[in-house]
Design a protein around this motif. Structure first.
Motif, PDB file in Angstrom:
ATOM      1  N   ALA A  61      32.413  39.846  49.578  1.00 48.23           N
ATOM      2  CA  ALA A  61      32.270  38.323  48.656  1.00 48.23           C
ATOM      3  C   ALA A  61      33.929  37.895  48.902  1.00 48.23           C
ATOM      4  N   HIS A  62      34.905  38.656  49.327  1.00 47.97           N
ATOM      5  CA  HIS A  62      36.406  38.328  49.117  1.00 47.97           C
ATOM      6  C   HIS A  62      36.871  38.435  50.599  1.00 47.97           C
ATOM      7  N   VAL A  63      36.373  38.489  51.450  1.00 48.97           N
ATOM      8  CA  VAL A  63      36.710  39.119  52.790  1.00 48.97           C
ATOM      9  C   VAL A  63      37.679  37.961  53.256  1.00 48.97           C
ATOM     10  N   GLN A  64      37.449  36.714  53.048  1.00 49.51           N
ATOM     11  CA  GLN A  64      38.185  35.768  53.548  1.00 49.51           C
ATOM     12  C   GLN A  64      39.820  35.575  52.843  1.00 49.51           C
ATOM     13  N   GLU A  65      39.876  36.401  51.875  1.00 49.87           N
ATOM     14  CA  GLU A  65      41.357  36.673  51.234  1.00 49.87           C
ATOM     15  C   GLU A  65      42.021  37.518  51.981  1.00 49.87           C
ATOM     16  N   PHE A  66      41.509  38.167  53.188  1.00 44.17           N
ATOM     17  CA  PHE A  66      42.493  38.663  53.985  1.00 44.17           C
ATOM     18  C   PHE A  66      43.169  37.617  54.650  1.00 44.17           C
ATOM     19  N   ALA A  67      42.987  36.408  54.740  1.00 39.85           N
ATOM     20  CA  ALA A  67      43.686  35.416  55.292  1.00 39.85           C
ATOM     21  C   ALA A  67      45.187  34.946  54.364  1.00 39.85           C
ATOM     22  N   VAL A  68      45.374  35.612  53.398  1.00 36.26           N
ATOM     23  CA  VAL A  68      46.296  35.200  52.533  1.00 36.26           C
ATOM     24  C   VAL A  68      47.285  36.589  52.211  1.00 36.26           C
ATOM     25  N   TYR A  69      48.534  36.147  52.076  1.00 36.57           N
ATOM     26  CA  TYR A  69      49.410  37.381  51.642  1.00 36.57           C
ATOM     27  C   TYR A  69      49.070  37.508  50.345  1.00 36.57           C
ATOM     28  N   PRO A  93      49.409  38.872  46.409  1.00 34.70           N
ATOM     29  CA  PRO A  93      50.456  38.951  45.465  1.00 34.70           C
ATOM     30  C   PRO A  93      51.024  40.252  45.357  1.00 34.70           C
ATOM     31  N   ASN A  94      52.434  40.358  45.315  1.00 34.10           N
ATOM     32  CA  ASN A  94      53.248  41.589  45.434  1.00 34.10           C
ATOM     33  C   ASN A  94      52.981  42.671  44.082  1.00 34.10           C
ATOM     34  N   ASP A  95      52.832  42.010  43.070  1.00 31.96           N
ATOM     35  CA  ASP A  95      52.579  42.872  41.704  1.00 31.96           C
ATOM     36  C   ASP A  95      51.427  43.291  41.488  1.00 31.96           C
ATOM     37  N   GLY A  96      50.459  42.555  42.179  1.00 37.12           N
ATOM     38  CA  GLY A  96      49.227  42.678  41.746  1.00 37.12           C
ATOM     39  C   GLY A  96      48.603  41.475  41.400  1.00 37.12           C
ATOM     40  N   SER A  97      47.397  41.188  41.593  1.00 35.96           N
ATOM     41  CA  SER A  97      46.765  39.794  41.033  1.00 35.96           C
ATOM     42  C   SER A  97      46.700  39.696  39.472  1.00 35.96           C
ATOM     43  N   PRO A  98      46.734  38.801  38.979  1.00 35.83           N
ATOM     44  CA  PRO A  98      46.551  38.510  37.626  1.00 35.83           C
ATOM     45  C   PRO A  98      45.144  39.279  36.921  1.00 35.83           C
ATOM     46  N   GLU A  99      44.203  38.892  37.704  1.00 37.55           N
ATOM     47  CA  GLU A  99      42.955  39.663  37.463  1.00 37.55           C
ATOM     48  C   GLU A  99      43.002  41.180  37.420  1.00 37.55           C
ATOM     49  N   LEU A 100      43.688  41.647  38.424  1.00 42.09           N
ATOM     50  CA  LEU A 100      43.706  42.971  38.564  1.00 42.09           C
ATOM     51  C   LEU A 100      44.637  43.712  37.564  1.00 42.09           C
ATOM     52  N   LEU A 101      45.723  43.067  37.307  1.00 38.45           N
ATOM     53  CA  LEU A 101      46.488  43.436  36.188  1.00 38.45           C
ATOM     54  C   LEU A 101      45.625  43.482  34.825  1.00 38.45           C
ATOM     55  N   GLY A 102      45.087  42.584  34.761  1.00 37.74           N
ATOM     56  CA  GLY A 102      44.370  42.377  33.304  1.00 37.74           C
ATOM     57  C   GLY A 102      43.069  43.438  33.174  1.00 37.74           C
ATOM     58  N   ALA A 103      42.531  43.598  34.314  1.00 34.57           N
ATOM     59  CA  ALA A 103      41.595  44.754  34.301  1.00 34.57           C
ATOM     60  C   ALA A 103      41.997  45.944  34.174  1.00 34.57           C
ATOM     61  N   ILE A 104      43.226  46.491  34.444  1.00 33.46           N
ATOM     62  CA  ILE A 104      44.104  47.522  34.464  1.00 33.46           C
ATOM     63  C   ILE A 104      44.507  47.769  32.886  1.00 33.46           C
ATOM     64  N   SER A 105      44.940  46.554  32.389  1.00 33.39           N
ATOM     65  CA  SER A 105      45.411  46.571  31.056  1.00 33.39           C
ATOM     66  C   SER A 105      44.422  46.716  30.051  1.00 33.39           C
ATOM     67  N   ARG A 106      43.109  46.144  30.322  1.00 32.89           N
ATOM     68  CA  ARG A 106      41.949  46.565  29.400  1.00 32.89           C
ATOM     69  C   ARG A 106      41.483  47.792  29.626  1.00 32.89           C
ATOM     70  N   TRP A 107      41.744  48.527  30.715  1.00 28.43           N
ATOM     71  CA  TRP A 107      41.340  49.881  31.136  1.00 28.43           C
ATOM     72  C   TRP A 107      42.154  50.827  30.227  1.00 28.43           C
ATOM     73  N   ILE A 108      43.311  50.573  30.089  1.00 33.62           N
ATOM     74  CA  ILE A 108      44.296  51.361  29.491  1.00 33.62           C
ATOM     75  C   ILE A 108      44.095  51.314  27.816  1.00 33.62           C
ATOM     76  N   LEU A 161      44.564  41.341  49.158  1.00 30.50           N
ATOM     77  CA  LEU A 161      43.585  40.880  48.149  1.00 30.50           C
ATOM     78  C   LEU A 161      42.418  41.230  48.109  1.00 30.50           C
ATOM     79  N   PRO A 162      41.610  41.500  49.270  1.00 30.42           N
ATOM     80  CA  PRO A 162      40.159  41.946  48.923  1.00 30.42           C
ATOM     81  C   PRO A 162      40.194  43.395  48.236  1.00 30.42           C
ATOM     82  N   LEU A 163      40.970  44.053  48.774  1.00 23.46           N
ATOM     83  CA  LEU A 163      40.904  45.349  48.127  1.00 23.46           C
ATOM     84  C   LEU A 163      41.402  45.455  46.683  1.00 23.46           C
ATOM     85  N   GLN A 164      42.425  44.374  46.411  1.00 21.59           N
ATOM     86  CA  GLN A 164      42.664  44.405  44.717  1.00 21.59           C
ATOM     87  C   GLN A 164      41.558  43.959  44.010  1.00 21.59           C
ATOM     88  N   ARG A 165      40.565  43.175  44.855  1.00 25.67           N
ATOM     89  CA  ARG A 165      39.378  42.688  44.064  1.00 25.67           C
ATOM     90  C   ARG A 165      38.371  43.904  43.686  1.00 25.67           C
TER      91      ARG A 165
END
Ligand code: PLP
Length: 392
Positions: free
Chosen positions: A53-61, A63-78, A277-281
């Motif tokens: 579903a996110h394969v097209q995001e290999f076309a972009v650099y 985000p260095n720190d992690g996408s907001p969605e990933l950081l949000g998911a980790i924060s909720r997991w913690i 980014l697709p791996l961050q998803r």
């Protein structure tokens, strides 16, 4: 070509050393690998679909720190796992914990402390990247025995005050690789108090935190919250490698105090290799789902149970409290690994290869490490062979 001088004290890495020990000999039966801690349970079912579903995001650099969605998911997991609020600004996405354990030390270790060479503490035996970080930084690595006599956890509080005063960072691994013990709450609280007293930071390697069988291991962020410690004292590292059986995804995180994470982020902005980014998803999805983690945990628990049956009556046998290794006592780990290979084809790691000699003593010498990562039947075959070969 030799390594630069600062690495001259590094022994050869455990796995090439093991190949030199075993490969000249013919295995006694079809080989069974119980050496490397590479999870072999199924990957979560959502992996392929999320990636597609996110394969097209290999076309972009990414985000260095992690996408907001990933950081949000980790924060909720913690929040769910440890009952403590850690805002996304206090989290940084990593390519697995190994590089994070290294790079965080680079970001945080001062060149001197009170005018003296800084010290980095680590348990002995230990996960080898801790030592590499210390040597890279020119800090003095102090290897602190984590043996039966110390409950398999390092007794940092027992070090001389002049050493403790030079400490800048202390690594802790809980559940511990290789010994399988879990640091209790009061141990972590004591370490935080020691860190406050001697002004150092705790780097808490928690990548086995989800593999347990009695109770979920306490995390350093959780204990810091409970005892009201300064959040800058702790950085906790975790990963999807063991929790979600995706060591090849290379995805993890570090969470800690705002200032410390800002420094890690800055170092990574210059020199990091952010996760695509697709791996961050995929990672975002994995931290949001516990069903696959529970299924994974049960597979390990089954293996702990059967291992305890197979090794019943063996002096010094302990069921691990967490993680997926057995730390089996033997007279001599190298001799035992060679005997197991030559007589049964089972490949295990001599404990000494995971530890350093200190004052002529190697605290891993009388152990072998056995990884319970293979499917149940293969694991059972390997363990039965080890029992017959080494403890008959
Ligand atoms: C104690 C410990 N820490 C960290 C790691 C690194 O794991 P990863 O980089 O896959 O998160 C491992 C891997 O085996 C480990 O055993």
């Amino acid at each position: 070509m030799a390594f630069p001088e600062r690495f001259s004290s590094l022994p050869e890495y455990a796995f090439p050393r093991l190949r030199k020990l075993l490969d000249p000999h013919v295995p006694g039966a079809a080989p069974i690998a119980m050496t490397i801690g590479e999870p072999r349970h199924p990957m979560p079912a959502f992996l392929a679909e999320t990636l597609a579903a996110h394969v097209q995001e290999f076309a972009v650099y990414p985000p260095n720190d992690g996408s907001p969605e990933l950081l949000g998911a980790i924060s909720r997991w913690i929040g769910r796992r440890y009952g403590t609020d850690v805002a996304p600004e206090r989290i940084m996405a990593l390519n697995g914990t190994r590089e994070g354990l290294f790079n965080a030390a680079l970001a945080l270790c001062p060149q001197t402390k009170r005018g003296k060479r800084p010290v980095i503490l680590m348990p002995n035996p230990f996960y080898q990247v801790y030592a590499m970080a210390a040597l890279t930084l020119g800090a003095e690595p102090v290897y602190v025995p984590a043996t039966e006599a110390t409950g398999f956890l390092p007794d940092y509080a027992g070090l001389p005050a002049d050493v403790l005063d030079r400490v800048v960072l202390a690594y802790l691994c809980s559940p511990a690789n290789p010994q399988g013990v879990v640091a209790p709450r009061d141990y972590i609280a004591g370490l935080l108090a020691l860190a406050e007293k001697h002004d150092f930071q705790l780097l808490s390697d928690e990548c086995y935190s989800e593999l347990w069988h009695i109770a979920p291991p306490p995390g350093a962020l959780e204990v810091a919250h409970e005892v009201g410690a300064d959040p800058e004292r702790v950085l906790a590292f975790n990963s999807l490698s063991k929790r979600s059986n995706m060591p090849g995804l290379r995805s993890g995180f570090v969470a800690g105090g705002r200032e410390s994470i800002a420094r890690v982020r800055q170092l990574r902005a210059y020199a990091g290799a952010p996760l695509p980014l697709p791996l961050q998803r995929v990672a975002e999805r994995a931290w949001s789902d516990e069903a696959h983690v529970e299924a994974n945990r049960l597979l390990y628990v089954e293996k702990y149970v059967v291992a305890a049956q197979i090794f019943a009556g063996v002096n010094g046998y302990r069921t691990p409290e967490g993680g997926f290794f057995l730390w089996l006592p033997v007279a001599d780990g190298e001799a035992a690994a060679l005997k197991a290979w030559v007589e049964t084809g089972v490949r295990v790691l001599p404990g000494a290869y995971l530890a350093r000699d200190v004052a002529g003593q190697n605290p891993g010498k009388e152990y072998i490490r056995v990884a319970l990562v293979a499917p149940r039947d293969e694991t059972v075959r390997g363990l039965k062979s080890l029992r017959e070969c080494l403890y008959a």
